[in-house]
Design an enzyme around this catalytic site. Structure first.
Site, PDB file in Angstrom:
ATOM      1  N   LYS A  22       5.018   7.611 -11.933  1.00 40.02           N
ATOM      2  CA  LYS A  22       3.809   8.219 -11.378  1.00 40.02           C
ATOM      3  C   LYS A  22       3.923   8.396  -9.870  1.00 40.02           C
ATOM      4  O   LYS A  22       3.644   9.473  -9.335  1.00 40.02           O
ATOM      5  CB  LYS A  22       2.592   7.330 -11.683  1.00 40.02           C
ATOM      6  N   ASN A  23       4.336   7.324  -9.184  1.00 37.06           N
ATOM      7  CA  ASN A  23       4.311   7.372  -7.721  1.00 37.06           C
ATOM      8  C   ASN A  23       5.418   8.227  -7.121  1.00 37.06           C
ATOM      9  O   ASN A  23       5.411   8.516  -5.925  1.00 37.06           O
ATOM     10  CB  ASN A  23       4.362   5.959  -7.132  1.00 37.06           C
ATOM     11  N   ARG A  92      -6.552   8.784  -4.604  1.00 34.28           N
ATOM     12  CA  ARG A  92      -6.243   8.711  -3.197  1.00 34.28           C
ATOM     13  C   ARG A  92      -4.980   9.490  -2.812  1.00 34.28           C
ATOM     14  O   ARG A  92      -4.882  10.051  -1.725  1.00 34.28           O
ATOM     15  CB  ARG A  92      -6.041   7.229  -2.909  1.00 34.28           C
ATOM     16  N   CYS A 116     -11.885   2.049  -1.621  1.00 35.03           N
ATOM     17  CA  CYS A 116     -11.315   1.968  -2.956  1.00 35.03           C
ATOM     18  C   CYS A 116     -11.310   0.515  -3.341  1.00 35.03           C
ATOM     19  O   CYS A 116     -11.329  -0.360  -2.488  1.00 35.03           O
ATOM     20  CB  CYS A 116      -9.932   2.595  -2.920  1.00 35.03           C
ATOM     21  N   ARG A 121      -7.718   0.912   2.795  1.00 39.75           N
ATOM     22  CA  ARG A 121      -6.685   1.940   2.682  1.00 39.75           C
ATOM     23  C   ARG A 121      -6.947   3.186   3.523  1.00 39.75           C
ATOM     24  O   ARG A 121      -7.145   4.285   3.002  1.00 39.75           O
ATOM     25  CB  ARG A 121      -6.498   2.330   1.214  1.00 39.75           C
ATOM     26  N   PRO A 122      -6.961   3.055   4.828  1.00 41.12           N
ATOM     27  CA  PRO A 122      -7.174   4.211   5.694  1.00 41.12           C
ATOM     28  C   PRO A 122      -5.960   5.145   5.699  1.00 41.12           C
ATOM     29  O   PRO A 122      -4.901   4.800   5.174  1.00 41.12           O
ATOM     30  CB  PRO A 122      -7.382   3.589   7.079  1.00 41.12           C
ATOM     31  N   VAL A 123      -6.136   6.338   6.300  1.00 36.81           N
ATOM     32  CA  VAL A 123      -5.018   7.286   6.391  1.00 36.81           C
ATOM     33  C   VAL A 123      -4.706   7.621   7.853  1.00 36.81           C
ATOM     34  O   VAL A 123      -4.176   8.674   8.166  1.00 36.81           O
ATOM     35  CB  VAL A 123      -5.294   8.585   5.585  1.00 36.81           C
ATOM     36  N   ASP A 124      -5.045   6.667   8.730  1.00 34.22           N
ATOM     37  CA  ASP A 124      -4.853   6.919  10.161  1.00 34.22           C
ATOM     38  C   ASP A 124      -3.389   7.208  10.523  1.00 34.22           C
ATOM     39  O   ASP A 124      -3.108   8.003  11.426  1.00 34.22           O
ATOM     40  CB  ASP A 124      -5.374   5.717  10.983  1.00 34.22           C
ATOM     41  N   GLN A 125      -2.451   6.595   9.809  1.00 33.93           N
ATOM     42  CA  GLN A 125      -1.037   6.808  10.148  1.00 33.93           C
ATOM     43  C   GLN A 125      -0.577   8.225   9.789  1.00 33.93           C
ATOM     44  O   GLN A 125       0.236   8.816  10.484  1.00 33.93           O
ATOM     45  CB  GLN A 125      -0.139   5.786   9.434  1.00 33.93           C
ATOM     46  N   ILE A 326      -0.084  -6.887   1.190  1.00 35.32           N
ATOM     47  CA  ILE A 326      -0.197  -5.438   1.411  1.00 35.32           C
ATOM     48  C   ILE A 326      -1.658  -4.979   1.421  1.00 35.32           C
ATOM     49  O   ILE A 326      -2.076  -4.221   2.290  1.00 35.32           O
ATOM     50  CB  ILE A 326       0.590  -4.642   0.347  1.00 35.32           C
ATOM     51  N   ARG A 396      -4.829   6.181 -15.859  1.00 37.59           N
ATOM     52  CA  ARG A 396      -4.379   6.847 -14.632  1.00 37.59           C
ATOM     53  C   ARG A 396      -2.879   6.678 -14.452  1.00 37.59           C
ATOM     54  O   ARG A 396      -2.228   7.558 -13.887  1.00 37.59           O
ATOM     55  CB  ARG A 396      -5.077   6.222 -13.406  1.00 37.59           C
TER      56      ARG A 396
END
Ligand code: UD1
Length: 416
Positions: A22-23, A92, A116, A121-125, A326, A396
């Protein structure tokens, strides 16, 4: 809402074919946005997250057809550069369209994934990296809005190891003007699989599989044919289930090279493991021994395997200490495992699991994808009936889990 009903106590025995990862498949599908030519992908698993990604790409005007495990995509005419909230909120990983869209079209509007169950789980990077490549980005009504001319190569050092962050920035960099260096890059096998696909499309990437990726941007990419790597988390989940039930299974079409940390821990737990090419045989003759572990970026122990090993420890001989480094909120399965009688205490990021002889079946609620897998394993070893509610989480990420489990002797059925 669908439930899984499991009658526990049967050892798993037989063969399981591992599905595509999946990933790996999710970023690879998004890479179709980088070229107007067709991408032909094999070994694409049948999962809800994959359906979501295909729905998102189609919404944007990408042609996407599935024929069994094969998916053909073509982004010749992209009509919308927006990833809307209704699709992003369910997955996400939808943020993975951001890099490719900005790189090829100089524009994108992607809904912020939001909170979530397993943490912030931010997406700042992702955003900082694209900004370093010259994109102008602001947040508008919950959307990341990005604009750029052609992206410029840049040196980017992410603050932490981020898998989808590395993937997004790598996909952006392959079409940028000049050289991009990504320091502290994720080394996960799924990142490697994406890099191999990008190379097959004409991208120039060095340092694949290391924490320093050097990418020389090209003017355009072409179509390619790629086989998605096997799912190391699905494979590991079945191995844990076999170990917990004291069974013997053989995985076919697996990728043992990507599973070192999992296989080491299973050996430590007392399993006999035999690897032969792409098959892995595991036999557990006696009660497993408790193992301690600490999650870490690859090649460390995968956070996506933590809940399954916690379930194994619940019935093991001894005490195992599990530290999650993590995600800050990834012990949601503990309360549910306790409903089955497990002896677990949590302090901060650490769970201490004292193994007991037997769990006892009960109704439990799946809270996220891998937590669900842990609960299924617990149900397989518990006395009596375990009902795992809300298994849409499982759908999922696991391709036909109950069918595969039933084929190796589990007494499990789905109820709607
Ligand atoms: C991916 C996997 C997921 C796995 C995780 C960790 C996919 C689709 N999902 O998720 O199954 O559990 O890797 O191996 O591949 N972070 C930030 N800012 C960012 C990005 C990340 O603070 O911009 C933090 C996260 O909150 C988390 C850590 O970094 O604490 C690692 O997250 P990341 O590797 O990005 O996870 P995902 O890529 O979302």
């Amino acid at each position: 809402m669908d439930k899984l009903i499991i009658e526990g106590g049967r050892p798993l025995r037989g063969d399981v074919r591992v599905s595509g990862a999946k990933n790996a498949a999710l970023p690879i599908l998004c890479a179709a946005l980088l070229t107007r030519e067709p991408l032909v992908l094999d070994n694409v698993p049948q999962l809800r997250d994959i359906d979501t990604a295909l729905a998102l790409l189609r919404r944007m005007g990408v042609m996407a057809e599935r024929d069994g495990q094969r998916v053909t995509l073509q982004a010749a005419d992209v009509s919308s550069l927006e990833a809307p909230y209704d699709l992003v909120k369910t997955m996400r990983a939808s943020i993975l369209v951001l890099g490719p869209m900005v790189a090829r079209f100089g524009e994108a509007r992607v809904s912020l994934p939001g909170g979530c169950a397993i943490g912030q789980r931010p997406v700042d990077q992702h955003i900082k990296g694209l900004q370093a490549m010259g994109a102008e980005i602001h947040i508008d009504h919950g959307y990341v809005v990005a604009r750029a001319g052609r992206l410029r190569g840049a040196r980017i050092a992410t603050d932490m190891v981020t898998v989808t962050g590395t993937e997004n920035l790598m996909m952006a960099a392959v079409l940028a003007d000049g050289q991009t260096i990504i320091e502290n890059a994720a080394r996960e096998p799924e990142v490697v699989d994406l890099a191999r696909l990008l190379q097959a499309m004409g991208a120039r990437i060095d340092g694949i599989g290391t924490d320093r990726l050097v990418i020389d941007g090209v003017e355009s990419l072409h179509g390619a044919h790629h086989r998605v790597m096997p799912d190391r988390i699905e494979a590991g989940t079945f191995l844990c289930a076999a170990a917990a039930t004291r069974g013997r299974i053989r995985l076919i079409d697996a990728d043992p090279a990507s599973m070192g940390a999992t296989l080491d821990k299973l050996s430590e737990a007392g399993a006999a493991i035999d690897v032969d090419g792409d098959t892995i045989t595991l036999a557990m003759a006696q009660r497993p021994r408790a193992v301690s572990l600490r999650t870490a970026p690859y090649p460390g122990f995968a956070t996506d395997m933590q809940a399954q090993f916690m379930a194994l420890n619940c019935v093991a001989d001894g005490t195992g200490v599990i530290t999650e480094t993590i995600f800050e909120n990834r012990f949601m399965h503990v309360l549910e495992l306790q409903r089955l009688g497990a002896d677990i205490t949590v302090e901060g990021h650490t769970a201490v699991v004292k193994g007991i002889e037997r769990l006892s079946g009960a109704t439990v609620m799946a809270t996220d994808l891998r937590a669900s897998a842990g609960l299924v394993i617990a149900g397989l070893v518990a006395d009596g009936t375990t009902t795992v509610d809300r298994i849409y989480h499982l759908d999922r990420g696991y391709d036909g889990m109950e069918t595969k489990l039933a084929a190796v002797g589990a007494n499990v059925r789905r109820s709607r």
